[in-house]
Write an enzyme that holds these catalytic residues in place. Structure first.
Site, PDB file in Angstrom:
ATOM      1  N   HIS A  43       0.570  -1.374  -0.324  1.00  0.00           N
ATOM      2  CA  HIS A  43      -0.206  -0.297  -0.284  1.00  0.00           C
ATOM      3  C   HIS A  43       1.083   1.017   0.182  1.00  0.00           C
ATOM      4  CE1 HIS A  43      -2.377  -2.994   2.428  1.00  0.00           C
ATOM      5  NE2 HIS A  43      -3.165  -2.518   1.315  1.00  0.00           N
ATOM      6  N   ASP A  61       2.089   1.748   3.352  1.00  0.00           N
ATOM      7  CA  ASP A  61       3.385   0.898   3.742  1.00  0.00           C
ATOM      8  C   ASP A  61       4.693   1.550   3.969  1.00  0.00           C
ATOM      9  OD1 ASP A  61       1.236  -0.842   4.313  1.00  0.00           O
ATOM     10  OD2 ASP A  61       1.599  -1.893   2.441  1.00  0.00           O
ATOM     11  N   MET A  86       2.135  -5.719  -8.072  1.00  0.00           N
ATOM     12  CA  MET A  86       1.115  -5.257  -8.312  1.00  0.00           C
ATOM     13  C   MET A  86       1.351  -3.829  -7.152  1.00  0.00           C
ATOM     14  SD  MET A  86      -1.662  -5.406  -5.473  1.00  0.00           S
ATOM     15  CE  MET A  86      -1.980  -6.553  -4.333  1.00  0.00           C
ATOM     16  N   GLU A 120     -11.789  -5.373  -4.200  1.00  0.00           N
ATOM     17  CA  GLU A 120     -10.669  -6.704  -3.589  1.00  0.00           C
ATOM     18  C   GLU A 120     -12.090  -6.785  -2.782  1.00  0.00           C
ATOM     19  OE1 GLU A 120      -7.567  -7.071  -1.575  1.00  0.00           O
ATOM     20  OE2 GLU A 120      -8.529  -8.546   0.449  1.00  0.00           O
ATOM     21  N   LYS A 159     -15.345  -7.756   0.847  1.00  0.00           N
ATOM     22  CA  LYS A 159     -14.617  -8.560   1.683  1.00  0.00           C
ATOM     23  C   LYS A 159     -16.275  -8.065   2.230  1.00  0.00           C
ATOM     24  CE  LYS A 159     -12.052  -8.684   5.784  1.00  0.00           C
ATOM     25  NZ  LYS A 159     -11.205  -7.859   7.083  1.00  0.00           N
ATOM     26  N   GLU A 202      -9.907 -12.473  -2.018  1.00  0.00           N
ATOM     27  CA  GLU A 202      -8.502 -13.479  -0.935  1.00  0.00           C
ATOM     28  C   GLU A 202      -9.436 -14.552  -0.396  1.00  0.00           C
ATOM     29  OE1 GLU A 202      -7.059 -10.183   1.639  1.00  0.00           O
ATOM     30  OE2 GLU A 202      -7.440 -11.562   3.576  1.00  0.00           O
ATOM     31  N   HIS A 229     -11.417 -14.091   2.538  1.00  0.00           N
ATOM     32  CA  HIS A 229     -12.552 -13.551   2.615  1.00  0.00           C
ATOM     33  C   HIS A 229     -13.983 -14.143   2.425  1.00  0.00           C
ATOM     34  CE1 HIS A 229     -10.105  -9.316   2.447  1.00  0.00           C
ATOM     35  NE2 HIS A 229      -9.985 -10.088   3.519  1.00  0.00           N
ATOM     36  N   ASP A 286      -5.664 -13.015  -3.659  1.00  0.00           N
ATOM     37  CA  ASP A 286      -4.686 -13.265  -2.385  1.00  0.00           C
ATOM     38  C   ASP A 286      -5.357 -14.650  -2.194  1.00  0.00           C
ATOM     39  OD1 ASP A 286      -3.483 -10.365  -2.521  1.00  0.00           O
ATOM     40  OD2 ASP A 286      -5.428  -9.744  -1.449  1.00  0.00           O
ATOM     41  N   ASP A 303     -11.217 -12.081  10.632  1.00  0.00           N
ATOM     42  CA  ASP A 303     -10.577 -11.925   9.610  1.00  0.00           C
ATOM     43  C   ASP A 303      -8.852 -12.367  10.160  1.00  0.00           C
ATOM     44  OD1 ASP A 303      -9.396 -11.751   6.784  1.00  0.00           O
ATOM     45  OD2 ASP A 303      -9.359  -9.358   7.195  1.00  0.00           O
ATOM     46  N   ASP A 312      -6.667 -14.041   8.425  1.00  0.00           N
ATOM     47  CA  ASP A 312      -4.953 -14.062   7.870  1.00  0.00           C
ATOM     48  C   ASP A 312      -3.616 -15.534   7.912  1.00  0.00           C
ATOM     49  OD1 ASP A 312      -5.993 -11.819   6.390  1.00  0.00           O
ATOM     50  OD2 ASP A 312      -5.673 -10.604   7.112  1.00  0.00           O
ATOM     51  N   ASP A 361      -1.409 -12.718   1.305  1.00  0.00           N
ATOM     52  CA  ASP A 361      -2.636 -11.939   2.193  1.00  0.00           C
ATOM     53  C   ASP A 361      -1.800 -12.192   3.766  1.00  0.00           C
ATOM     54  OD1 ASP A 361      -3.245  -9.187   2.744  1.00  0.00           O
ATOM     55  OD2 ASP A 361      -4.374  -9.026   1.600  1.00  0.00           O
TER      56      ASP A 361
END
Lengths: 389, 389, 389, 389
Positions: C54, C57, C88, C181, C183, C217, C220, C245, C255, C257, C287
C-alpha cells in the site's frame, strides 16, 4: 420515548467503552484519550450507576507506585463526588505482548506466574474499591493450531489458576465473587471456554466453585450463533449469572460490540424480559465500542442509547407479560405447563410403567394434532416490541 | 493407502447412516430401504466392529409386540452370524409429530410422560442387546421463539427426565451409561444444551451425574463454529467422553453429516490424534449421511471411506508424534511445559507474593520477545498430514 | 518435502504481511518495525518473485516529497539488487481516520475527492514501478446501520470513482488493470461489494469494465461461508481474475489471515488445482498475518510456509489429475460430460420439443437410479491430498 | 395494531408455504395435505393478492395430461372466484431424484435436456395463467466436493440453459421475465450462484440479459451472513429486482424460512423501508414455512403474521422518514450528500489534480474530527421501529 435512567436501574459501563479511542485492526485511534475522571462525571450525569475497569485502563501498564496512587486518588475523588460505584473490576491479561499465548494458560510458566501476580494485585484493588465481582476474560487463552496447545494441560492450569485466585479472595475475606467471561474466538483463533456452557462446565470442577460464576457477553455467544436467552437462562438456572455484558452483534463475524439493541432486536427484547423477570438483580453492564465514525458527542450519545434501549425493552416486556391476550396465548401454548413436573410426586419407574394412560392408552397420532400456536406468540411479541399493542 | 480396518479399530455405524434413504427438505427418498440384516452383514464384511440404532430404525414406530419381536430376532441373528456388536443404542424422540415440541421438555406433560415410557422400553432393549452406552439426542428440545419456552422450567424437566432414566438404569443394574448429544440448532431454531459445554454443565447438576456423559458429534460443534478438538478435549478432561459421533461438516450451515474427513481435514487429523493419544478407548462411531447423489454402491463406498479416513489420520498422527523435528518444535514452543503446575508444590499466595522473580524482577517486555514457533508447528502438522514428511 | 520455490512460481507477498507488527484489537505491537529493504532481501532469499505494498506501507502517510523520494529510492535499490518485481500496488483508503466512513463512498464529498487524489498519486507510482495490477480494497466502504448509507447513491459514487480512475489509467497509457477486492465485513459492520459475485456484478456496470476485475482473498469469501473454488471459478469464467490473495481462514469469524493451507485444507488443495489447471497465470500473492505469538524468525518461517504449502498442493493436484483411477472415477461421475452442450448444435426449442427421447420417452425414475460416485471422488482427493496414493 | 392487508399491498404466497406438510430432515409430515383450492380461498379471505406455485405443487409430478388439466381447471376456478392473481410461477428442478445432481447443470446431459423440457412446459403454463415473472431456483445445482463439478463447464451450461429458456419466452411473445433465486447452500453442500451478487454477475454474461433478473430470498442472503438491505439495494441499483421472497432467518444455519419479521427485525424494518421508498413495485411475496409445531389454525395465523409484519414495518418506516429529527440527523450524517457526484460536472483528472483544495490544502486530520452521528441515527431507527416515537 422511554423514561430517563436512574441509579435504581443499575446501569454500569466499562471505562474502556466510552474511553475506546477507536483504533482497530485497520487503522489507528480516531479519538483523543478520555480522562477517567471525565468519564465518571459524564456517565453519572447520564444516569449511570456504576463504572468498571481493567487495571490497565485506569493505571497505565507498568506505572510506578506513586503514579499508580495518583491515578487511583483522582479516580476515587470522582467517585466520591458523583456517587458512582465500582461494582466490578476486571483484569487485563491480553494486551501486553507478554500474554500473547495467554495468561493463566500460557505455555510459558513464568508468564503464568506473572499473570497470577498481576491478578492478585488487582484483586486487592477491587476489594479496596468495594467491588463485588471480579471478571476474568481469558482472551488470549487459546490457540490457532491444535499442535500448540495441550488442552488437557491447559484446563489443568486454568483450574489451578482460578482456584488459587478464588482461595486468595476467600482467605483475604474480600467478599468478591469471580466471574469468567467466555468467548469463542478473537483475538485467538479458538479460545478455551468458548461459551457459557463450557465455562459453567469448567466451574463445576473447581474446588472453590461456590464463588465462581460467569459474566456472559451478549455478542460473544452470538458470534457462535447461539441463542443468548437460552444461554443466560442456563446460567441463571445453575445460579451462576454473577454479572452480564450487554451489547449488540450481528451473528458469526468479528466482535462488533455494538450498542445494546443495535444488533439482534428480538433477542435483546427477550433477554431484558428474562433479566427483569428471571431473578437477576446484578448490574446491567454495557460492554460495547462506540463506532469509529463517531466523535465524543457520538460517544456520549451511544452511552445514552444503551440505557435507553434497555429501558425501552423493559417497558415493552412488562406490557407483553401483562397483556391478557398474551397470557391466553401462553396458556394455549402450554408454556406454564412445563413448570409442572413430568412425574407425579414420588412416582417411581414402576408406577409410571403401570400407568397405561402414559403409553398403552396414549394415542400419539391424536396428541400430535395439537397446534402449539408458537407463531401467534411470536407475532404477539413482535407487536409488543414494536409498540403496536 | 491405509491398512484395512479390523475389529480392534472399534468402528461402528448407525443403522440410520447407511440406511438413510436420502429424503431431505427438498426431495423424497432416492434410495430403497435397506434391510437391517443386510446392513449388519455388509458392515461386518467391510471391517466394522459395531452397529447402533434408534428404536424406530430397527422396529417401525408403533409396531405390535409380535412384529417387534420378529424384527429383533432377525437382527440378533445377523449379529450372531457376523460377530458384530451393539455397543450403543439410542432413542428417537424427534421424528413422530407427537414430539414436535420435544420429548423430555415438551410443553405438553402427556408427551413428556409418553417420552419417558418410550425411553424406558428402549433402555430394556439396549440392555438386552448388551449395549454399554445409551445416547439421547434431544433434537426437538428447543424453540423458535423465546416466548414459547420457559428455559428454567425446561431445564428442570430435562434434569428430572435424565435423572429418572439414569435411576432406572441403576436400579435395573443395566450397567449402561447415558450420553447426551448436543446440537445448536436444526430441526429446532435453537436447541437446548447446544454444545458440549452446555451439556457438561447440565450434567454437573444431576443427582446421577456419574453415569451420564456426552456423545459429541463433530459436525454439531462445527455448526457453531467451535473447535472440535478443544471441545472433545474438555469432555475428556472432565471424564465425560462416553461416546463420539464422527463425521464431516463445513462450518456454520445446515447439518451436512459428511463422511469423516470430507469436512475440516486439519481438525479431523488433530481429533484422531487426540482420540488415539488422549485416553479415549470407546467406539469410533460414524454418524453421517451418504450423499443423495449416491446409489447403494456409493453408500458402501462411503462406509469404507469413513474408516479409511480415520486410519489414515491415525497413521499420520503417529508419524507426527514420532518425528524428532516435531518433538523439537513442540519443546521450542513450550508445549510440554504447560503440564508443569504454575505454582510450586505447596506454594501459597504469600509465597508467590514473596517471589520477586515472579513479578518485581520479571521483565515482561523481555519475556514478550519469545517467539513460540506455532506457525512452524502448524506447518509440520500440515506436512505430516499430507504425507510430505 | 516439497521443492523449493523459484521465481517461475510467481510468489509475491504484501509488504504489510511480513511487516505486520502484530498490533490487534486487543493489544499493541509485539514486533519491531521491518525495514522494507530488509523485506525485499529476505523474501528474495526465500524464493519469492514479487513484493507489493500500500502507498502508506512504504511511505508513511503525509510524508513530504523529499522523504517520499528517499523511501522510494531505497526500495527501488533493493528491487534492483534482488531482481524482485512489483507486480501489484494497492492503496490505503481505510487507515487514516479521515476515511472512517469510507473513501470513494464516504458521505463526505471532500473525503471522496481527497481519496481520488490519493489514488491518482498512487497510480502514478504503480506505473513507475512497473506494476501491472492496481488493487482497491474498500474496507471502510460500508455501514453499521442501514440508516447511515444510501446504497443506491453509494454504488453511484463507487462507479463514478472506479470509472474515473480507470479512465485516468487509460488516458495515461499506464497499462495497469484495476482489481477490486471484496470482503463481507470487518472493519465495517457490512461492506459494500461483499463477495466476488457482488464485485463482478458491479464491474459489469462500468464504462471501463474491460480493465477492471477482481482480486479475491481466500479468507474473505470463507468469512461468508462461501466456497472459494466456486467463487474463483466464476471469476475465471468471467475473465476477471486479475489477481488473487492467498491465505487461510476457519469459517465465519474475524478475518484471520492465516498462512495459506492452515485454514481449510481441502479447499486450499482444490483452489491450487484450479489455479494451476484453470487458466490463471498471474501472481500467487500471499496476504496473511504472521501470528502475534511469533518473533521475526517465525515471520520468515511463515513466509516460507505459504510457498511450501502452495507447492505441496500443486504437486498433490498434479498427481490427482494424473491418476488413472481418478480419471476413471471422474468419467464414472460424468464430470467431463458437463462440457458437452445440453443442446445439439443449432438445436431450437422446436427441435427439443420434438425430441421424444428428451421427455416423453425419458424415464426419470430409471435415470435417477444412477449413482454419481461423488463420495468415491472425494475420498480419492483426500487420499491424494494426504499422500496416501 | 397495523391495518388489514388489501389487494393494493400486493401480497402473494407460495402454494408450497401454507401447503407445507411439515416433513423435515428428522421427521415426517405433521399436517394433512392442503387442497390448492382451499389455499386460494383462504389466502384471498386474509387479504392476499396473489398465489404462486411450482409445477409440482399444483400438479403432482408425472401426472397424465387429463389429470393435469383437471388440476388446472379447479385451480383456475378458484382464482376466478376470488380474483386472486398468479403473478409468478416457478419450477421444481430439485425434488425428484433425477435432479439429485442438478437440473440445468447436472453432469448427466440427458437430465439437463429433460430439465429444459420440464421448464418449457411450465413456461407455457405460466404464460397461460398470466404470470409476469418466472422464478428459477437452482437448489441442486452445486456440489459437495470440488472434484465432482467443473465450475467452468457448469456455468457454461447454466448460461446455455437460461439463454435458451429466455429465448423461448421471447420467441413465444410470453412477456414473462425470468428471475434467478440465489442460495449459498442446502440441500447441496455449495450451490452455484450463491448470492445476489453472483447471480447478477452471471446475468451480465447472458445474451438475453434484459429479461433475466433476480428473485432474492431474505433468509438465503442471511445464511451467508450478508446484509439483505445492501443486497437488495444492489439488485435495485442494477435494475434487476424482478421479484422478492420475504421471510425470516437467524444467521448462518439451516434454511429456517421463518415468518417475515420473526428473524432479524432491524433488517426487516430497513428492507421494507427500501422496498417502499426505493422504487420497487413488484409483488411482496412470502416464501416461508409455518413451524412444524403448528396445526392449520397456526398456518393461517402465520400467513396473517407475514402480512401484518410487513404493514407494521411500512408504517414505522414512513414515520421514520417523516420525522424532522430523523431528517436533521440524516443531514448531520451527510447521508443526502452522497447523492452529489464526487466530481464537478465535466471535471477531468487534470481538473481535479489542479484543485489544491482537494489535496494540497485539505487537512485530513481536521476533516477526520467530524463525528457522523451514525449511532444517533441507529437509535432513532430503533425508537421508530419500537413505536417509541
Amino acid at each position: 420515548m422511554a423514561q430517563a435512567p436512574t441509579r435504581e436501574d443499575k446501569f454500569s459501563f466499562g471505562l474502556w467503552t466510552v474511553g475506546w479511542q477507536a483504533n482497530d485492526m485497520f487503522g489507528p485511534a480516531s479519538r483523543a484519550p478520555l480522562d477517567p475522571v471525565e468519564a465518571v462525571h459524564r456517565l453519572s450525569d447520564l444516569g449511570a450507576w456504576g463504572i468498571t475497569f481493567h487495571d490497565d485502563d485506569l493505571i497505565p501498564f507498568g506505572s510506578a507506585d506513586a503514579e499508580r496512587a495518583r491515578h487511583l486518588k483522582r479516580f476515587q475523588g470522582a467517585l466520591d463526588e458523583t456517587g458512582l460505584v465500582v461494582p466490578m473490576v476486571t483484569t487485563n491479561l491480553f494486551s501486553h505482548p507478554v500474554f500473547k499465548d495467554g495468561g493463566l494458560t500460557s505455555n510459558d510458566r513464568d508468564v503464568r506466574r506473572y499473570a497470577l501476580r498481576k491478578v492478585l494485585r488487582n484483586l486487592d484493588l477491587a476489594a479496596e474499591l468495594g467491588a463485588s465481582t471480579f471478571v476474568l476474560w481469558g482472551g488470549r487463552e487459546g490457540s490457532e493450531t491444535d499442535a500448540s496447545k495441550d488442552v488437557h494441560a491447559a484446563l489443568d492450569r486454568y483450574r489451578e489458576g482460578i482456584d488459587f485466585l478464588a482461595q486468595y479472595v476467600i482467605d483475604q475475606g474480600y467478599g468478591l465473587r469471580l466471574a469468567l467471561e467466555p468467548k469463542p474466538n478473537e483475538p485467538r483463533g479458538d479460545i478455551l471456554l468458548p461459551t457459557i456452557g463450557h465455562a459453567l462446565a469448567f466451574i463445576s470442577t473447581l474446588d472453590n466453585h461456590e464463588i465462581v460464576g460467569v459474566n456472559p457477553e451478549v455478542g460473544h455467544e452470538q458470534m457462535a450463533g447461539l441463542n443468548i436467552v437460552h444461554g443466560i437462562g442456563q446460567a441463571l438456572w445453575q445460579g451462576k449469572l454473577f454479572h452480564i455484558d450487554l451489547n449488540g452483534q450481528r451473528g458469526p463475524r468479528f466482535d462488533q460490540d455494538l450498542v445494546f439493541g443495535h444488533g439482534d432486536v428480538l433477542s435483546s427484547f427477550f433477554l431484558v424480559d428474562l433479566l427483569e423477570h428471571g431473578g437477576y438483580d446484578g448490574p446491567r453492564h454495557f460492554d460495547y465500542k462506540p463506532l469509529r465514525t463517531e466523535n465524543m458527542d457520538g460517544v456520549w450519545a451511544s452511552a445514552e442509547a444503551n440505557m435507553a434501549s434497555y429501558l425501552l425493552f423493559a417497558e415493552r416486556a412488562r406490557a407483553f407479560r401483562a397483556d391478557p391476550e398474551v397470557q391466553a396465548a401462553l396458556d394455549a401454548a402450554l408454556v406454564p405447563e412445563l413448570a409442572t413436573p413430568t412425574l407425579n410426586e414420588g412416582e417411581t419407574a414402576a408406577d409410571l410403567l403401570a400407568d397405561r394412560s402414559a403409553f398403552e392408552d396414549f394415542d400419539p397420532d391424536k396428541a400430535a394434532e395439537r397446534g402449539y400456536g408458537f407463531i401467534r406468540l411470536s407475532q404477539l411479541a413482535l407487536e409488543h416490541l414494536t409498540g403496536a399493542r
